[in-house]
Design a protein around this motif. Sequence first.
Motif, short mmCIF file in Angstrom:
data_model
loop_
_atom_site.label_atom_id
_atom_site.label_comp_id
_atom_site.label_asym_id
_atom_site.label_seq_id
_atom_site.Cartn_x
_atom_site.Cartn_y
_atom_site.Cartn_z
N PHE A 71 24.47 11.32 52.20
CA PHE A 71 24.09 10.56 51.02
C PHE A 71 22.61 10.80 50.75
O PHE A 71 21.81 10.84 51.67
N VAL A 72 22.27 10.97 49.49
CA VAL A 72 20.87 11.16 49.12
C VAL A 72 20.61 10.44 47.80
O VAL A 72 21.49 10.34 46.95
N ALA A 73 19.43 9.90 47.68
CA ALA A 73 19.02 9.24 46.43
C ALA A 73 17.53 9.48 46.24
O ALA A 73 16.77 9.57 47.21
N GLY A 74 17.14 9.60 45.01
CA GLY A 74 15.73 9.81 44.74
C GLY A 74 15.40 9.51 43.29
O GLY A 74 16.29 9.43 42.44
N GLY A 75 14.17 9.32 43.03
CA GLY A 75 13.75 9.05 41.67
C GLY A 75 12.29 8.66 41.62
O GLY A 75 11.61 8.61 42.64
N GLY A 76 11.85 8.41 40.44
CA GLY A 76 10.46 8.00 40.28
C GLY A 76 10.18 7.48 38.89
O GLY A 76 10.93 7.72 37.94
N ASP A 77 9.12 6.74 38.80
CA ASP A 77 8.69 6.22 37.51
C ASP A 77 7.93 7.32 36.76
O ASP A 77 7.26 8.14 37.36
N ILE A 78 8.08 7.31 35.46
CA ILE A 78 7.44 8.31 34.62
C ILE A 78 6.34 7.62 33.81
O ILE A 78 6.57 6.57 33.22
N LYS A 79 5.20 8.25 33.80
CA LYS A 79 4.09 7.71 33.02
C LYS A 79 4.39 7.89 31.53
O LYS A 79 4.82 8.95 31.10
N GLN A 80 4.23 6.84 30.79
CA GLN A 80 4.51 6.90 29.36
C GLN A 80 3.41 7.65 28.62
O GLN A 80 2.23 7.49 28.91
#
Length: 127
Positions: A48-57
């Motif tokens: 199982f893998v998960a990832g992500g991040g917030d993006i600067k507007q």
Amino acid sequence: MAHPIEMLMQTTMENLKQMIDVNTIVGDAVQSSSGAVIIPVSKVSFGFVAGGGDIKQDNNKMNKTDENTPLFAGGTGAGISVMPIAFLVVTQDQIRLLNVSANSNIERIIDIIPNIIEDIKEIIQRR
């Protein structure tokens, strides 16, 4: 409010729970025409893998969202491997485990040694 990555992980884990249960490891019993019951046993591995991040507007973009709502990019993935390793064979007078692995020939020899010894004893007693 939960972070979007938490929702992604929760959804993936719920789907994994639905795919994996005890019947995946110890399969449903099948009855042969001779009356023996055969139960498959498998090795199950999963990742199982998960990832992500917030993006600067970017304030210069035409399609702006509410400035208080963070933009998020992410994803999850999972994989499952199911490999049969043995069959449990149940008859009226015995229970045997038949291995599927490459080393099963040695184990079969060990299993039949007691029968060979009994046959040799019978031959010696007849003489």
